[in-house]
Motif scaffolding. Structure first.
Motif, PDB file in Angstrom:
ATOM      1  N   PHE A  20      35.934  31.762  47.599  1.00  0.00           N
ATOM      2  CA  PHE A  20      36.157  32.213  48.978  1.00  0.00           C
ATOM      3  C   PHE A  20      37.627  32.593  49.170  1.00  0.00           C
ATOM      4  O   PHE A  20      37.948  33.655  49.709  1.00  0.00           O
ATOM      5  N   MET A  21      38.533  31.730  48.706  1.00  0.00           N
ATOM      6  CA  MET A  21      39.968  31.989  48.858  1.00  0.00           C
ATOM      7  C   MET A  21      40.387  33.230  48.071  1.00  0.00           C
ATOM      8  O   MET A  21      41.164  34.060  48.562  1.00  0.00           O
ATOM      9  N   ALA A  22      39.867  33.382  46.862  1.00  0.00           N
ATOM     10  CA  ALA A  22      40.196  34.563  46.059  1.00  0.00           C
ATOM     11  C   ALA A  22      39.786  35.837  46.786  1.00  0.00           C
ATOM     12  O   ALA A  22      40.553  36.803  46.852  1.00  0.00           O
ATOM     13  N   LYS A  26      42.290  38.701  48.232  1.00  0.00           N
ATOM     14  CA  LYS A  26      42.128  40.089  47.782  1.00  0.00           C
ATOM     15  C   LYS A  26      42.038  41.027  48.983  1.00  0.00           C
ATOM     16  O   LYS A  26      42.645  42.098  48.997  1.00  0.00           O
ATOM     17  N   ALA A  27      41.306  40.613  50.011  1.00  0.00           N
ATOM     18  CA  ALA A  27      41.163  41.414  51.227  1.00  0.00           C
ATOM     19  C   ALA A  27      42.502  41.592  51.945  1.00  0.00           C
ATOM     20  O   ALA A  27      42.697  42.567  52.676  1.00  0.00           O
ATOM     21  N   GLN A  28      43.430  40.660  51.710  1.00  0.00           N
ATOM     22  CA  GLN A  28      44.762  40.740  52.317  1.00  0.00           C
ATOM     23  C   GLN A  28      45.759  41.468  51.419  1.00  0.00           C
ATOM     24  O   GLN A  28      46.948  41.507  51.715  1.00  0.00           O
ATOM     25  N   GLY A  29      45.269  42.005  50.302  1.00  0.00           N
ATOM     26  CA  GLY A  29      46.138  42.790  49.433  1.00  0.00           C
ATOM     27  C   GLY A  29      46.782  42.035  48.286  1.00  0.00           C
ATOM     28  O   GLY A  29      47.617  42.600  47.574  1.00  0.00           O
ATOM     29  N   VAL A  30      46.413  40.786  48.108  1.00  0.00           N
ATOM     30  CA  VAL A  30      46.973  39.998  47.006  1.00  0.00           C
ATOM     31  C   VAL A  30      46.239  40.360  45.716  1.00  0.00           C
ATOM     32  O   VAL A  30      45.013  40.432  45.691  1.00  0.00           O
ATOM     33  N   ASP A  31      46.990  40.582  44.654  1.00  0.00           N
ATOM     34  CA  ASP A  31      46.416  40.841  43.335  1.00  0.00           C
ATOM     35  C   ASP A  31      46.080  39.481  42.725  1.00  0.00           C
ATOM     36  O   ASP A  31      46.959  38.790  42.199  1.00  0.00           O
ATOM     37  N   VAL A  32      44.819  39.099  42.809  1.00  0.00           N
ATOM     38  CA  VAL A  32      44.385  37.752  42.433  1.00  0.00           C
ATOM     39  C   VAL A  32      43.336  37.823  41.324  1.00  0.00           C
ATOM     40  O   VAL A  32      42.569  38.785  41.244  1.00  0.00           O
ATOM     41  N   ALA A  33      43.331  36.798  40.476  1.00  0.00           N
ATOM     42  CA  ALA A  33      42.309  36.655  39.439  1.00  0.00           C
ATOM     43  C   ALA A  33      41.879  35.191  39.415  1.00  0.00           C
ATOM     44  O   ALA A  33      42.581  34.310  39.915  1.00  0.00           O
ATOM     45  N   VAL A  34      40.708  34.948  38.838  1.00  0.00           N
ATOM     46  CA  VAL A  34      40.157  33.594  38.750  1.00  0.00           C
ATOM     47  C   VAL A  34      39.863  33.298  37.290  1.00  0.00           C
ATOM     48  O   VAL A  34      39.323  34.141  36.580  1.00  0.00           O
ATOM     49  N   ALA A  85      34.534  42.906  44.677  1.00  0.00           N
ATOM     50  CA  ALA A  85      35.792  43.177  45.371  1.00  0.00           C
ATOM     51  C   ALA A  85      36.914  43.555  44.404  1.00  0.00           C
ATOM     52  O   ALA A  85      38.023  43.853  44.831  1.00  0.00           O
ATOM     53  N   GLY A  86      36.619  43.507  43.099  1.00  0.00           N
ATOM     54  CA  GLY A  86      37.632  43.876  42.110  1.00  0.00           C
ATOM     55  C   GLY A  86      38.473  42.721  41.614  1.00  0.00           C
ATOM     56  O   GLY A  86      39.545  42.930  41.047  1.00  0.00           O
ATOM     57  N   ILE A  87      37.999  41.515  41.826  1.00  0.00           N
ATOM     58  CA  ILE A  87      38.725  40.327  41.363  1.00  0.00           C
ATOM     59  C   ILE A  87      38.306  40.030  39.925  1.00  0.00           C
ATOM     60  O   ILE A  87      37.125  39.776  39.670  1.00  0.00           O
ATOM     61  N   PRO A  88      39.236  40.052  38.979  1.00  0.00           N
ATOM     62  CA  PRO A  88      38.880  39.668  37.622  1.00  0.00           C
ATOM     63  C   PRO A  88      38.517  38.178  37.571  1.00  0.00           C
ATOM     64  O   PRO A  88      39.229  37.351  38.118  1.00  0.00           O
ATOM     65  N   VAL A  89      37.387  37.889  36.953  1.00  0.00           N
ATOM     66  CA  VAL A  89      36.940  36.501  36.788  1.00  0.00           C
ATOM     67  C   VAL A  89      36.816  36.263  35.290  1.00  0.00           C
ATOM     68  O   VAL A  89      36.003  36.894  34.618  1.00  0.00           O
ATOM     69  N   TYR A  90      37.665  35.358  34.777  1.00  0.00           N
ATOM     70  CA  TYR A  90      37.739  35.111  33.350  1.00  0.00           C
ATOM     71  C   TYR A  90      37.115  33.772  32.972  1.00  0.00           C
ATOM     72  O   TYR A  90      37.064  32.846  33.779  1.00  0.00           O
ATOM     73  N   GLY A  91      36.688  33.697  31.733  1.00  0.00           N
ATOM     74  CA  GLY A  91      36.245  32.454  31.124  1.00  0.00           C
ATOM     75  C   GLY A  91      36.709  32.455  29.682  1.00  0.00           C
ATOM     76  O   GLY A  91      37.121  33.493  29.145  1.00  0.00           O
ATOM     77  N   CYS A  92      36.628  31.317  29.033  1.00  0.00           N
ATOM     78  CA  CYS A  92      37.088  31.174  27.657  1.00  0.00           C
ATOM     79  C   CYS A  92      35.935  31.400  26.682  1.00  0.00           C
ATOM     80  O   CYS A  92      34.945  30.652  26.700  1.00  0.00           O
ATOM     81  N   ALA A  93      36.075  32.413  25.828  1.00  0.00           N
ATOM     82  CA  ALA A  93      35.040  32.718  24.836  1.00  0.00           C
ATOM     83  C   ALA A  93      34.872  31.579  23.842  1.00  0.00           C
ATOM     84  O   ALA A  93      33.769  31.336  23.353  1.00  0.00           O
TER      85      ALA A  93
END
Length: 131
Positions: A20-22, A26-34, A85-93
């Motif tokens: 939710f925070m991410a 993002k909607a406020q213009g912050v370049d954020v990733a998870v 929304a264009g937020i990169p969401v990463y995990g560890c392979a």
């Protein structure tokens, strides 16, 4: 990237506020990733989302109040929304391979190989350990 949110837990009361925070940032213009750590990654693969023991007794009222407030509480829906929304969401392979779940990781999650794991950490101006 301005901010990397590192999510350690796969529990609803951790996943929901972080995603939710991410999305809000993002909607406020912050370049954020998870970045989803091991337990969070497994929770998305199993689609088995539970509240932590300290919050579980409030699960029903939480769901009821969220509906009244128009808030989403389904982690899968929030993951899909974050990705849309264009937020990169990463995990560890590596963690996914160790658990034998690589093929079951939702497409919204980009698995980073061992050589690339440090990239989001190095690129982030700030890192928070989740909400």
């Amino acid at each position: 990237m301005d901010l990397l949110i590192d999510v350690h837990s796969g529990e609803v009361d951790t996943l929901v506020p972080n995603l939710f925070m991410a999305s809000m940032l993002k909607a406020q213009g912050v370049d954020v990733a998870v970045f989803l750590e091991w337990r969070a990654l497994v929770a998305f693969v199993e689609k088995d989302f539970k509240f932590s023991s300290s919050v579980a007794k409030y699960a029903a009222i939480t769901e009821e109040n969220a509906k009244k407030m128009g808030l989403l509480t389904d982690p899968m829906t929030l993951l899909q929304g974050a990705k849309a929304a264009g937020i990169p969401v990463y995990g560890c392979a590596v963690e996914a391979a160790l658990c034998g779940i690589t093929e079951r990781v939702p497409p919204e999650i980009q698995l980073l190989e061992q050589a690339d794991l440090a990239r989001p950490i190095v690129e982030a101006k700030k890192i928070i350990g989740g909400m």
